[in-house]
Design a protein around this motif. Structure first.
Motif, PDB file in Angstrom:
ATOM      1  N   ARG A 187       0.912   5.276   1.468  1.00 48.68           N
ATOM      2  CA  ARG A 187       0.487   6.637   2.142  1.00 48.68           C
ATOM      3  C   ARG A 187       1.002   7.661   1.742  1.00 48.68           C
ATOM      4  O   ARG A 187       0.938   8.842   2.625  1.00 48.68           O
ATOM      5  CB  ARG A 187       0.606   6.219   3.581  1.00 48.68           C
ATOM      6  N   CYS A 203       0.915  -1.345  -0.018  1.00 49.70           N
ATOM      7  CA  CYS A 203      -0.225  -0.044  -0.121  1.00 49.70           C
ATOM      8  C   CYS A 203       0.768   1.087   0.116  1.00 49.70           C
ATOM      9  O   CYS A 203       2.144   0.863   0.104  1.00 49.70           O
ATOM     10  CB  CYS A 203      -1.013  -0.070   1.114  1.00 49.70           C
ATOM     11  N   GLY A 208     -12.937   2.913   1.825  1.00 43.64           N
ATOM     12  CA  GLY A 208     -12.471   4.293   2.427  1.00 43.64           C
ATOM     13  C   GLY A 208     -13.598   4.705   3.659  1.00 43.64           C
ATOM     14  O   GLY A 208     -13.942   5.842   3.671  1.00 43.64           O
ATOM     15  N   LYS A 240     -11.416  -1.246   1.472  1.00 44.91           N
ATOM     16  CA  LYS A 240     -11.706  -1.030  -0.002  1.00 44.91           C
ATOM     17  C   LYS A 240     -12.870   0.070  -0.311  1.00 44.91           C
ATOM     18  O   LYS A 240     -12.610   0.728  -1.249  1.00 44.91           O
ATOM     19  CB  LYS A 240     -12.788  -2.537  -0.163  1.00 44.91           C
ATOM     20  N   ARG A 264      -3.646   4.396  -0.288  1.00 49.62           N
ATOM     21  CA  ARG A 264      -4.156   3.736  -1.621  1.00 49.62           C
ATOM     22  C   ARG A 264      -3.555   2.048  -1.420  1.00 49.62           C
ATOM     23  O   ARG A 264      -2.219   1.749  -1.166  1.00 49.62           O
ATOM     24  CB  ARG A 264      -3.690   4.340  -2.737  1.00 49.62           C
ATOM     25  N   GLU A 316      -2.462  10.516   1.353  1.00 51.68           N
ATOM     26  CA  GLU A 316      -3.565   9.604   0.555  1.00 51.68           C
ATOM     27  C   GLU A 316      -3.111   8.199   0.746  1.00 51.68           C
ATOM     28  O   GLU A 316      -2.138   7.919   0.496  1.00 51.68           O
ATOM     29  CB  GLU A 316      -3.795   9.976  -0.751  1.00 51.68           C
TER      30      GLU A 316
END
Ligand code: PHE
Length: 358
Positions: free
Chosen positions: A269, A267, A324, A322, A275, A273
């Motif tokens: 950060r 992932c 948010g 998934k 993701r 943000e």
């Protein structure tokens, strides 16, 4: 009385021709009101000699009665017609739905369980279930967590009031006891997933006393760790819809699996943000391992012949990642505005062919 005859004809024509109760009322006032034509005629009687007055009086009274009668009849007719028009206009079809547009939403927990089920069923798993209230033996002992085992403390267990013989049932702290029920009830090969509610005495922004897990169990004669890795990595890639999602296994410990591992997915950060996908960061997603031979033996399965893997993960956590959703507690607040925002249309049934998050 030629005058009266003309007046009669005029009034009768006006009464028959009035097209509404208001128009009819105007005709009535013009004939029978204080200054109406018939009232005027009545007043003219005073100037007549008695014989003529008697004759004219009778005629005018007859005229008055006739006109009043005609007005009443026409009034009833017009009111009837007006009521009919109103009833037609206000007609409702009571067989129509109360609300032509439905307003319900599927809760994200239900949606995510459906999505996970679609992925695992595509791989050949079937869905199994078990009770929320468990015997201690199923929740702990059979899973190689004997009394006094330190893992019991970590589970923050809700105990039910003691039975007569002193033993206490528990609210299951994980979906793993369904592994035991399934292995007792069915011969291998076994390939099940277990979505369901689980309970731990804990409450803050990342813990809810009731939450959901999904468990997986595969038992046959040849399943090995490679199958476990392929299965859970494929699951994550399908679930988060990232084909080359990075994944790594970290050694871990669960009493009911040996060896045990935790799966992290890649992932990022960057820039504040979050993701899922490529990046320099890792996120823990599930616990897994090869089923401990002791657990197989506790279910009377021959551990020299059979082997397999198990995994377990939190549904809320996956849903938050998934879709948010920032706060776990909002899942259980039953706030309709939240549900309208994060909920799913009842017709968006998740499937591998149709998509997992339409
Ligand atoms: N039951 C474990 C938990 O609740 C998860 C798990 C399931 C780990 C199956 C390994 C195998 O944390």
């Amino acid at each position: 009385m030629e005058n009266a005859e003309n007046l009669r004809n005029d009034l009768m024509t006006a009464i028959a021709g009035s097209d509404g109760t208001d128009a009819l009322e105007a005709v009535r006032v013009s004939a029978l009101g204080k200054k109406g034509s018939i009232t005027q005629l009545m007043k003219s009687l005073g100037a007549m000699d008695p014989d003529a007055r008697k004759e004219a009086g009778q005629a005018i009274n007859a005229l008055k009665g006739e006109v009043a009668g005609a007005i009443d009849a026409r009034k009833a007719e017009l009111e009837g017609a007006e009521l009919d028009t109103r009833l037609m206009a206000e007609k409702i079809d009571v067989t129509l739905p109360v609300r032509p547009q439905w307003d319900g939403r599927i809760h994200p927990i239900s949606q995510v369980i459906e999505e996970m089920t679609a992925i695992f069923c595509e791989m050949g798993f079937t869905v199994a279930e078990g009770p929320d209230i468990e015997e201690d033996w199923y929740n702990f002992t059979a899973l190689n967590i004997p009394p006094e085992h330190p893992a019991r403390q970590e589970h923050d267990t809700f105990y039910l009031p003691g039975e007569k013989d002193g033993h206490r049932k528990v609210l299951r702290t994980h979906t793993s006891p369904v592994q035991i029920h399934t292995m007792q009830d069915k011969e291998p090969p076994i390939r099940i997933i277990v979505p369901g509610r689980t309970y731990r005495c804990d409450y803050d922004a990342t813990h809810s006393p009731m939450f959901h897990q999904i468990e997986g169990l595969v038992i046959d004669e040849s399943t090995h760790m490679g199958h476990l890795k392929g299965c859970v990595i494929d699951f994550c890639r399908a679930m988060f819809q990232v084909d080359d999602l990075p994944a790594r296994f970290r050694p871990s410990y669960f009493p009911f699996t040996e060896p045990s591992a935790e799966l992290d997915i890649g992932c990022t950060r960057a820039g504040g943000e979050f993701r899922i996908g490529h990046g320099d960061d890792w996120l823990e997603i599930l616990g897994c391992g090869m089923v401990n031979p002791k657990v197989l033996e506790n279910c009377d399965i021959d551990s020299t012949r059979y082997q397999g893997f198990a995994f377990g993960m939190g549904v809320e956590r996956i849903a938050m990642l998934k879709y948010g959703i920032p706060d776990l507690r909002t899942f259980f607040e039953s706030d309709l505005r939240w549900l309208r925002h994060y909920g799913f249309s009842a017709l968006d049934v998740p499937g591998m062919a149709g998509g997992l998050n339409r």
